[in-house]
Structure formats: structure tokens, C-alpha cells
Design an enzyme around this catalytic site. Structure first.
Site, PDB file in Angstrom:
ATOM      1  N   GLU A  95     -46.984 -94.330 -66.792  1.00  0.00           N
ATOM      2  CA  GLU A  95     -47.814 -95.264 -66.358  1.00  0.00           C
ATOM      3  C   GLU A  95     -49.217 -94.656 -66.032  1.00  0.00           C
ATOM      4  O   GLU A  95     -50.285 -95.225 -66.567  1.00  0.00           O
ATOM      5  CB  GLU A  95     -47.350 -95.909 -65.503  1.00  0.00           C
ATOM      6  CG  GLU A  95     -46.122 -96.870 -65.459  1.00  0.00           C
ATOM      7  CD  GLU A  95     -45.382 -97.163 -64.410  1.00  0.00           C
ATOM      8  OE1 GLU A  95     -44.275 -98.186 -64.571  1.00  0.00           O
ATOM      9  OE2 GLU A  95     -45.497 -96.727 -63.293  1.00  0.00           O
ATOM     10  N   SER A 103     -37.620-100.171 -45.123  1.00  0.00           N
ATOM     11  CA  SER A 103     -38.372-101.500 -45.170  1.00  0.00           C
ATOM     12  C   SER A 103     -38.581-101.817 -46.704  1.00  0.00           C
ATOM     13  O   SER A 103     -39.623-102.429 -47.106  1.00  0.00           O
ATOM     14  CB  SER A 103     -39.644-101.666 -44.428  1.00  0.00           C
ATOM     15  OG  SER A 103     -40.585-100.514 -44.956  1.00  0.00           O
ATOM     16  N   GLY A 104     -37.698-101.117 -47.512  1.00  0.00           N
ATOM     17  CA  GLY A 104     -37.990-101.001 -49.042  1.00  0.00           C
ATOM     18  C   GLY A 104     -37.271-102.393 -49.737  1.00  0.00           C
ATOM     19  O   GLY A 104     -36.665-103.227 -48.978  1.00  0.00           O
ATOM     20  N   PHE A 105     -36.923-102.499 -50.901  1.00  0.00           N
ATOM     21  CA  PHE A 105     -36.182-103.622 -51.526  1.00  0.00           C
ATOM     22  C   PHE A 105     -34.891-103.881 -50.904  1.00  0.00           C
ATOM     23  O   PHE A 105     -34.613-104.855 -50.773  1.00  0.00           O
ATOM     24  CB  PHE A 105     -36.065-103.350 -53.121  1.00  0.00           C
ATOM     25  CG  PHE A 105     -37.662-103.353 -53.646  1.00  0.00           C
ATOM     26  CD1 PHE A 105     -38.185-104.645 -54.074  1.00  0.00           C
ATOM     27  CD2 PHE A 105     -38.161-102.226 -54.332  1.00  0.00           C
ATOM     28  CE1 PHE A 105     -39.317-104.641 -54.544  1.00  0.00           C
ATOM     29  CE2 PHE A 105     -39.646-102.277 -54.751  1.00  0.00           C
ATOM     30  CZ  PHE A 105     -40.020-103.678 -55.110  1.00  0.00           C
ATOM     31  N   GLY A 106     -34.171-102.863 -50.672  1.00  0.00           N
ATOM     32  CA  GLY A 106     -32.688-102.944 -50.167  1.00  0.00           C
ATOM     33  C   GLY A 106     -32.802-103.536 -48.898  1.00  0.00           C
ATOM     34  O   GLY A 106     -31.935-104.354 -48.506  1.00  0.00           O
ATOM     35  N   ASP A 127     -32.014 -95.712 -53.070  1.00  0.00           N
ATOM     36  CA  ASP A 127     -32.200 -94.406 -53.726  1.00  0.00           C
ATOM     37  C   ASP A 127     -31.835 -93.361 -52.783  1.00  0.00           C
ATOM     38  O   ASP A 127     -31.775 -92.375 -53.495  1.00  0.00           O
ATOM     39  CB  ASP A 127     -33.866 -94.436 -53.911  1.00  0.00           C
ATOM     40  CG  ASP A 127     -34.297 -95.384 -54.778  1.00  0.00           C
ATOM     41  OD1 ASP A 127     -33.710 -95.733 -55.624  1.00  0.00           O
ATOM     42  OD2 ASP A 127     -35.778 -95.366 -54.912  1.00  0.00           O
TER      43      ASP A 127
END
Length: 460
Positions: free
Chosen positions: A182, A20-23, A320
Site C-alpha cells: 500500500e 481498544s482495537g477491533f477485538g 493479534d
């Protein structure tokens, strides 16, 4: 897995998407617009906007603002179905996938399979580090780290033990990639802009933040003057940057490091954050075994140039969990790969067409008003790069409400001195790092006992 435990094939669809990630979402949206039936199977109900995860850990944003429900995102596509489950096996010759939901194994048939399960933290063979460090790959990770940071401030504000106070206010971040930079920058900002305003017994000088990196550069993928600018900016904010130094051991009380110049040293700290590497999730190994696909040292699939896996023209892997042409582990890579796969499946491009990545630039944030950006030969630093970073990340957030709330939270945090989501409740037992959710029964049992204490750059 034992084939006798699985159910009969209950249903089938044209495309099964795992993740359910960006890809995964880029693939689903493209298929949805084309009217191609698909089923997306994910272990979580939300789509995590991972580039802003560190802001959840430091109280700038809430988890809800960067993790909208997948069902809501894909609700407008009647040809799509979202299922909560963990994919455990695939039989590419039979065009079937097994997934576990509510303790029951389900089987679904497909015409095309798209794997996009992402990556998890890598400890380079030192898996025991996971029990004594904090990571930042999931919402649960971010919330556990936020709770730990605030607990350290709260306890330091009340303790009369000088040594205990020093350890509570000592933070070590391992890995000077984007996540490490960060976090190191934001913890220092917490000390300078929040702690001094709200904890009257503490000052920014009491807080120690060390960033440890095995390479000789901060943000190694950038190199040159951008890496130097990042290092200088961190040091000006009060972060101690330790380069060319390897971590040899970590325990409940700190880190042991070794460098060629200083030899072996001990750094005591209450909080150690690990952001030194990633490896493919477990499903990559399953897919490699079932398809005969080779993997690299990090377990990533060495996919074909058209993003197919092994010798199967109907099995794709993106993001990834894959390795192709040394492409970075960035969300734009995964999204472009997802669109390429969807176009292949729907016939918009010919099968076997090689994927070509369009590099729109890379960026990384350092701290308030400081970031770096590279677009082709153009390099930006400082305020302009920082504003560009904010604009790009707001653009990619899903939903008007999330964008609006995020911008308001940024104003409150970066222009003011507040952290709107930096709060916690007192637990019956003090929060410690090994109280985080863990699948191991031994860890769960340990958490019930009174504790002693407990790579790549973001792209435009």
C-alpha cells in the site's frame, strides 16, 4: 512489579477488557447489548481503523476520520466504562488487574478478563532499526511518516545539490505485505498525481520507490496469480520490486541488502519504511508469565481452542497477540473472536466451546483502481476488486460522518489530483526521523540536537 506500590482494590466489575482495537470493541459491544457490566482499559482514547492508516500517511485522510473516540463508540451502553490507562500486571488467582493512570497504579477486580492488546512492529532482533526507519502501526507513526514524505518533496524542490535531491526523493519500503504494498503504491501515486501537479520543479520520474521483500512473492499469503498481478501492477506504476532479498543493515543514509544472485548491495535513501513483521505487545508477555501460557517466536500467546489462556477458564486473549490454528492477523478474526468470548461470558454458548472462524475472504489494495480479492475460490483483480475494497472498508468505518468524509476524500484524491491532508508547518529544526516521539531519554536528547538528516492481508 513491586506489590507495595499498588493501591488497594478500589472497585470491581464483571469483565475487564484490555485494548481498544477491533477485538476489544467487538467484545464490549456484545457485552453492552447483553447488559453485562464491563470496564475497557486502553492506552489510547481512540479506536484505530488500522487498514486505512497508510492513507493518513499519504494525505488522503486525516487521523480523525479513522480514529474515533472509544468513549463515543460505547457511550450508548450504560453498563460499560472506559478508562485511559496502561495495564501493567494481572493476578489471575486473585482476579485482579493493575493499571497505571496519571502515574498512579490502580487495581480492579474482575470475574472475566479479555486481553486484546494487538501487536507492534518486529525488527527480528535488530531493534536499532527502529531509530532509523519509519513504521506504520499508530496514528503517531502515520503522521510522522506523512511529515517526512512531504518534507522530502519540499526540500527536493528547493535544493540545488543533485545528489541531495536524489536521496531526498528515494524511498525504500521493507516488506511486501499489505502495508508495504500500500505504501509503495501510494508514494508512487503521490509522485505521479500530486507532485507533478503541485511541485513545478519536480517530476514523477525523479521519485524512486523500492519495495524489498525477503520472500519470492509480493503479498505472500495470496500467492499464485494474485501475487503476480500485484507485482506487475506495482512495476507498471514505477515501483521497483526487489524479491528474494534480505535487509542486513539500515542506517541514517540507506539500506544494505543481500540476495543470492546479486550479493550485497547498498541502497541510499532519505526515507526507509519498515513493514516486515509484527510481534505481540508487552502485555502478552506479562499474561504468559502469570498464567503459564506458552508463546511463539513472535511472543504471541498459544491460546486454547476456546480462546482461554493457560489453565484459566476466566482469562481470554484474542486478536493479534494470540496464535491459534494459523489464523491470519486480520480484523475479522479479532472481531469474531471477541464476539465468541462475549457469548461465552454471557452464557449464550457453553464454556469450553471451540472457536470456529468463518472466512469471508481476503483483500489487499495495490494502488488506484488496482486491488486483489479472494473469497473462497473466487479471485478478483483490478477495478472490481478495488471498488469492493473501498466498499468493505467504508462499511467497517464507525460513524456516518467518518464514512461521508472518507468517501469525499477518496473522490478528491483518486479521481482528482488533490491530497486534502497533505500539509505541514515549518519547524524550528528540520524534521528528521529520530524526532518522532520516543520513550527513551537518550533518543529525546538526540532529537534536541541539530540533526544531520535524518504480514497478513487485510480481510473482507
Amino acid at each position: 512489579m513491586d506489590r507495595t506500590t499498588r493501591t488497594e482494590t478500589a472497585d470491581s466489575t464483571d469483565v475487564v477488557i484490555v485494548g481498544s482495537g477491533f477485538g476489544a470493541l467487538a467484545t464490549a459491544k456484545k457485552l453492552g447489548k447483553a447488559g453485562t457490566p464491563f470496564v475497557l482499559i486502553s492506552e489510547t482514547t481512540e479506536h484505530l481503523f488500522q487498514p486505512l492508516l497508510y492513507q493518513v500517511a499519504t494525505g488522503v485522510l486525516s487521523a480523525a476520520e479513522i480514529a474515533p473516540p472509544v468513549r463515543s463508540i460505547l457511550a450508548k451502553f450504560p453498563n460499560g466504562d472506559v478508562r485511559l490507562g496502561r495495564v501493567v500486571d494481572v493476578r489471575p488467582d486473585d482476579h485482579e488487574v493493575d493499571y497505571v493512570a496519571d502515574g498512579v497504579v490502580h487495581t480492579i477486580g474482575y470475574k472475566s478478563l479479555v486481553a486484546a492488546t494487538g501487536a507492534r512492529q518486529s525488527y527480528f532482533g535488530n531493534d536499532h532499526f527502529a531509530k532509523v526507519t519509519f513504521a506504520l502501526k499508530t496514528v503517531e507513526d502515520a503522521e510522522a511518516l506523512r511529515k517526512q514524505i512531504l518534507r522530502c518533496f519540499e526540500e527536493a524542490n528547493t535544493t540545488k545539490d543533485a545528489a541531495r535531491r536524489r536521496d531526498l526523493l528515494s524511498f525504500v519500503v521493507v516488506g511486501a505485505g499489505p502495508t508495504g504494498v500500500e505504501l509503495a503504491g501510494q508514494i508512487r501515486e503521490l509522485a505521479q498525481r500530486y507532485v507533478e501537479q503541485t511541485f513545478h520543479g519536480l517530476s514523477a520520474d525523479d521519485v524512486s520507490v523500492k519495495l524489498v521483500e525477503g520472500a519470492g512473492l509480493v503479498l505472500p499469503p495470496f500467492g499464485g496469480k494474485l501475487s503476480e498481478y500485484s507485482k506487475d501492477s506495482l512495476e507498471k506504476s514505477g515501483v521497483e520490486v526487489v524479491l528474494d532479498t534480505m535487509v542486513t543493515d539500515i542506517d541514517e543514509h540507506g539500506v544494505t541488502v543481500k540476495s543470492k544472485t546479486d550479493g550485497e548491495q547498498r541502497i541510499t535513501a532519505e526515507t526507509v519504511i519498515w513493514s516486515a513483521g509484527v510481534q505481540a505487545n508487552d502485555f502478552a508477555g506479562v499474561l504468559a508469565q502469570r498464567t503459564g501460557c506458552d508463546t511463539d517466536r513472535a511472543g504471541r500467546l498459544l491460546i486454547n481452542r476456546d480462546l482461554t489462556v493457560g489453565g484459566y477458564a476466566d482469562v481470554y486473549a484474542i486478536g493479534d497477540m494470540t496464535s491459534l490454528d494459523k489464523l491470519p492477523g486480520q480484523s475479522p478474526v479479532a472481531m469474531q473472536e471477541g464476539r465468541h468470548v462475549a457469548k461465552t461470558i454471557t452464557g449464550k454458548i457453553a464454556r469450553g466451546t471451540a472457536f470456529k472462524y468463518m472466512d469471508k475472504g481476503s483483500m489487499a489494495i495495490i494502488n488506484r483502481f488496482r486491488a486483489i480479492t479472494r473469497v473462497g475460490k473466487l479471485e478478483l483483480t483490478g477495478m472490481l476488486a478495488w471498488l469492493t475494497w473501498l466498499a468493505v472498508h467504508v462499511y467497517y468505518l464507525i460513524g456516518f460522518r467518518n464514512r461521508a468524509v472518507t468517501v469525499l476524500s477518496w473522490f478528491e484524491s483518486f479521481l482528482g489530483h488533490q491530497r486534502p491532508h497533505f500539509h505541514m508547518a515549518q519547524d524550528p529544526e528540520p524534521a528528521r526521523f529520530f524526532e518522532r516521539v520516543d520513550s527513551g531519554t537518550e533518543d529525546a536528547a538526540a532529537a534536541s540536537q541539530p540533526p544531520e538528516r535524518h504480514e497478513e492481508a487485510h480481510a473482507a
